[in-house]
Design an enzyme around this catalytic site. Structure first.
Site, PDB file in Angstrom:
ATOM      1  N   GLY A   1      40.068   0.703 -13.392  1.00  0.00           N
ATOM      2  CA  GLY A   1      39.350   0.342 -14.588  1.00  0.00           C
ATOM      3  C   GLY A   1      38.452  -0.664 -14.292  1.00  0.00           C
TER       4      GLY A   1
ATOM      5  N   ASP B   1      27.260   1.310  -9.875  1.00  0.00           N
ATOM      6  CA  ASP B   1      25.847   1.406 -10.584  1.00  0.00           C
ATOM      7  C   ASP B   1      25.612   2.220 -11.924  1.00  0.00           C
ATOM      8  OD1 ASP B   1      25.134   0.276  -7.947  1.00  0.00           O
ATOM      9  OD2 ASP B   1      24.833   2.342  -7.113  1.00  0.00           O
TER      10      ASP B   1
ATOM     11  N   SER C   1      34.851  -4.773 -12.298  1.00  0.00           N
ATOM     12  CA  SER C   1      35.540  -3.410 -12.046  1.00  0.00           C
ATOM     13  C   SER C   1      36.571  -3.444 -10.828  1.00  0.00           C
ATOM     14  CB  SER C   1      34.316  -2.368 -11.635  1.00  0.00           C
ATOM     15  OG  SER C   1      33.685  -3.066 -10.625  1.00  0.00           O
TER      16      SER C   1
END
Length: 321
Positions: free
Chosen positions: A233, A260, A228
């Site tokens: 993105g 998460d 990530s």
């Protein structure tokens, strides 16, 4: 949820997240805050909450201080998460999240957590070893508290994969370094770019370098590596494909838990047998949707479907800035 859990999340070092909203706050100055709220948190707790919102039967375990367990117990009850946390003496740590809505960023101050006894750690390991066969996926999440050695996750990955379970890992620091240097890697590894650089001990300054690092982990036994990169993105790599998913623009309430939510999306995509592009869309929609809420909550499905349709998914060969 009454159904037998399909997923177990493991959070050895949970935290009560105190989120303070202070627009334009200045370091070293007296600042006015606009509001605050406290949520039961920790990476695996958040993953469990998000999966439960999606309708996946999920259990959560880890090490939880008895003195302030109530907010966690309330969250699990409200979400329908099966509570398998090991209770330990003392209070679970508090994590301070300073949110600046004017800039859309969050500053985290994380305390180390309770020192874990050998007895408590053995109890947690026994909980992991006694999971029923129906628990097909296990997510090992977050930092390790004092008293737990850096190789804990690496050892659990090997044991869990040996049982035929799908293992996801989202951690950082020495715990991530040890897990990535082990002989047996998790099927799913989801570091952010900074965590991956620290674990590998080198800078990844170009997209080609990030892609090469992810492909090296695939060669060594991982099945999906998701790196990530914040607003930009995420890169998702398997042995067959490499994709970059760019999120739609949303109104940010808090970036706490965005990673998460991505882990939860990737696990649910695995359970549903989605393609890599489908997984990229779902995980990015989960992440984008979560940051429009305070705490670990998903928007309604219709809103998530709309977000998923707006995710831009491109082949990465290599990526372009």
């Amino acid at each position: 949820m009454s159904a037998t859990p399909r997923v177990l999340t493991v959070t050895p070092n949970p935290a009560l997240d105190l989120t303070v909203h202070a627009g334009g706050w200045q370091r070293g100055a007296v600042n006015a805050a606009q509001g605050a709220q406290q949520d039961a948190g920790g990476k695996g707790v958040n993953v469990a909450a998000i999966l439960a919102d999606w309708g996946v039967p999920v259990a959560a375990t880890g090490l939880l201080g008895r003195d302030n367990a109530a907010p966690f117990e309330t969250l699990f009850r409200e979400k329908g998460v099966t509570d398998e946390f090991v209770r330990v003496p003392g209070a679970t740590r508090v994590g301070l999240k300073l949110v600046d809505p004017t800039l859309g960023d969050t500053t985290d101050l994380n305390l180390p957590g309770l020192t874990v006894s050998a007895r408590a750690l053995a109890h947690l390991q026994a909980t992991l070893r006694s999971q029923p066969a129906g628990v097909g996926a296990v997510a090992l999440c977050g930092s390790l508290p004092p008293g737990v050695h850096a190789g804990f996750y690496a050892e659990e990955v090997a044991r869990l994969r040996g049982q035929g379970r799908f293992v996801a890992l989202d951690t950082s620091g020495e715990a991530l370094r040890a897990a990535l240097q082990a002989e047996v890697l998790p099927q799913l590894v989801k570091p952010n770019i900074h965590e991956l650089e620290a674990a590998l001990g080198r800078s990844l300054t170009t997209d080609a370098e990030v892609l090469a690092a992810a492909r090296d982990l695939i060669r060594r036994g991982a099945e999906l590596v998701a790196v990530s990169q914040g607003e930009r993105g995420a890169l998702l790599v398997t042995a067959q494909e490499a994709l970059f998913a760019r999120p739609p623009r949303v109104t940010v309430q808090s970036t706490v838990g965005a990673g998460d939510a991505m882990v939860a999306g990737l696990i649910s995509a695995h359970l549903d047998g989605l393609s890599l592009a489908g997984a990229a869309r779902r995980a990015t929609a989960f992440s984008a949707g979560s940051i429009t809420r305070l705490g670990a909550h998903l928007p309604p499905r219709a809103e998530l479907d709309a977000l998923a349709a707006q995710v831009q998914v491109d082949a990465a060969q290599p990526l372009t800035h």
